[in-house]
Design a protein around this motif. Sequence first.
Motif, short mmCIF file in Angstrom:
data_model
loop_
_atom_site.label_atom_id
_atom_site.label_comp_id
_atom_site.label_asym_id
_atom_site.label_seq_id
_atom_site.Cartn_x
_atom_site.Cartn_y
_atom_site.Cartn_z
N VAL A 3 59.13 48.80 42.21
CA VAL A 3 59.17 49.82 43.26
C VAL A 3 58.00 50.79 43.09
N SER A 4 57.77 51.23 41.86
CA SER A 4 56.65 52.14 41.61
C SER A 4 55.31 51.48 41.92
N ALA A 5 55.20 50.18 41.66
CA ALA A 5 53.96 49.47 41.97
C ALA A 5 53.68 49.47 43.47
N THR A 6 54.73 49.35 44.29
CA THR A 6 54.51 49.41 45.74
C THR A 6 54.06 50.81 46.14
N GLY A 7 54.60 51.81 45.46
CA GLY A 7 54.16 53.19 45.71
C GLY A 7 52.70 53.38 45.33
N LEU A 8 52.28 52.80 44.23
CA LEU A 8 50.88 52.89 43.80
C LEU A 8 49.95 52.25 44.83
N ARG A 9 50.32 51.07 45.30
CA ARG A 9 49.48 50.39 46.30
C ARG A 9 49.41 51.19 47.60
N ALA A 10 50.54 51.74 48.02
CA ALA A 10 50.58 52.50 49.27
C ALA A 10 49.73 53.77 49.16
N GLN A 11 49.86 54.50 48.05
CA GLN A 11 49.09 55.73 47.89
C GLN A 11 47.60 55.44 47.70
N SER A 12 47.29 54.31 47.09
CA SER A 12 45.89 53.91 46.94
C SER A 12 45.26 53.68 48.31
N LEU A 13 45.97 52.99 49.19
CA LEU A 13 45.48 52.77 50.56
C LEU A 13 45.37 54.09 51.31
N ARG A 14 46.35 54.96 51.12
CA ARG A 14 46.31 56.28 51.77
C ARG A 14 45.07 57.06 51.32
N MET A 15 44.77 57.03 50.01
CA MET A 15 43.59 57.74 49.51
C MET A 15 42.30 57.13 50.07
N ARG A 16 42.26 55.81 50.20
CA ARG A 16 41.08 55.17 50.78
C ARG A 16 40.88 55.60 52.22
N THR A 17 41.97 55.68 52.99
CA THR A 17 41.90 56.10 54.39
C THR A 17 41.42 57.54 54.49
N ILE A 18 41.94 58.40 53.63
CA ILE A 18 41.53 59.81 53.62
C ILE A 18 40.05 59.93 53.25
N ALA A 19 39.60 59.15 52.27
CA ALA A 19 38.19 59.17 51.87
C ALA A 19 37.30 58.75 53.04
N GLU A 20 37.75 57.76 53.82
CA GLU A 20 37.00 57.33 55.00
C GLU A 20 36.92 58.45 56.02
N ASN A 21 38.03 59.17 56.21
CA ASN A 21 38.02 60.31 57.13
C ASN A 21 37.02 61.37 56.69
N ILE A 22 37.05 61.72 55.41
CA ILE A 22 36.14 62.74 54.89
C ILE A 22 34.69 62.29 55.04
N ALA A 23 34.43 61.03 54.72
CA ALA A 23 33.06 60.51 54.82
C ALA A 23 32.54 60.55 56.24
N ASN A 24 33.41 60.43 57.23
CA ASN A 24 33.00 60.39 58.63
C ASN A 24 33.24 61.69 59.38
N ALA A 25 33.50 62.76 58.66
CA ALA A 25 33.82 64.04 59.30
C ALA A 25 32.70 64.56 60.20
N ASP A 26 31.47 64.11 59.98
CA ASP A 26 30.34 64.56 60.80
C ASP A 26 29.73 63.44 61.62
N SER A 27 30.39 62.29 61.70
CA SER A 27 29.87 61.14 62.44
C SER A 27 30.10 61.31 63.94
N VAL A 28 29.03 61.22 64.70
CA VAL A 28 29.14 61.31 66.15
C VAL A 28 28.66 60.00 66.77
N SER A 29 28.87 59.87 68.04
CA SER A 29 28.49 58.66 68.78
C SER A 29 26.97 58.55 68.89
N ASP A 30 26.50 57.33 69.04
CA ASP A 30 25.08 57.10 69.31
C ASP A 30 24.77 57.26 70.80
#
Length: 137
Positions: A11-38
Amino acid sequence: MGADLRTSIDVSATGLRAQSLRMRTIAENIANADSVSDAPGGDPYRRKVTTFAAELDRATGGNEVKVTGIREDQSDFGRIYQPGHPAADEEGYVKTPNVNSLIETADMKAAQRSYEANISAVEAARNMTMRTVDMLK
């Protein structure tokens, strides 16, 4: 190892995988915080949010975490007046991502805490297993 201890680790392993994906998604959001359209007047990067649900594992009886998806946040984009920008619309406004760095930072901290709590649960189950093995010697 006892079935209950193995289930708690699983059960904890599924929590680790889920939070890892959540952190990756958040990192993508932060990385693209200033990305605008071409393209002029085009849409910029749209914030993403990871969604979860509890799912019963019938084999073990444990409620595991299941990632139900990564959806786009439908909140409004920001707008700034920059008439010379290549992404500016006919009125001179550029749409900006709907990413708020403060919210992303708070979400990252919450995901980190949850990840660490799952690690602690795995370590506790492992330690209990080791103590049980030592007692049986």
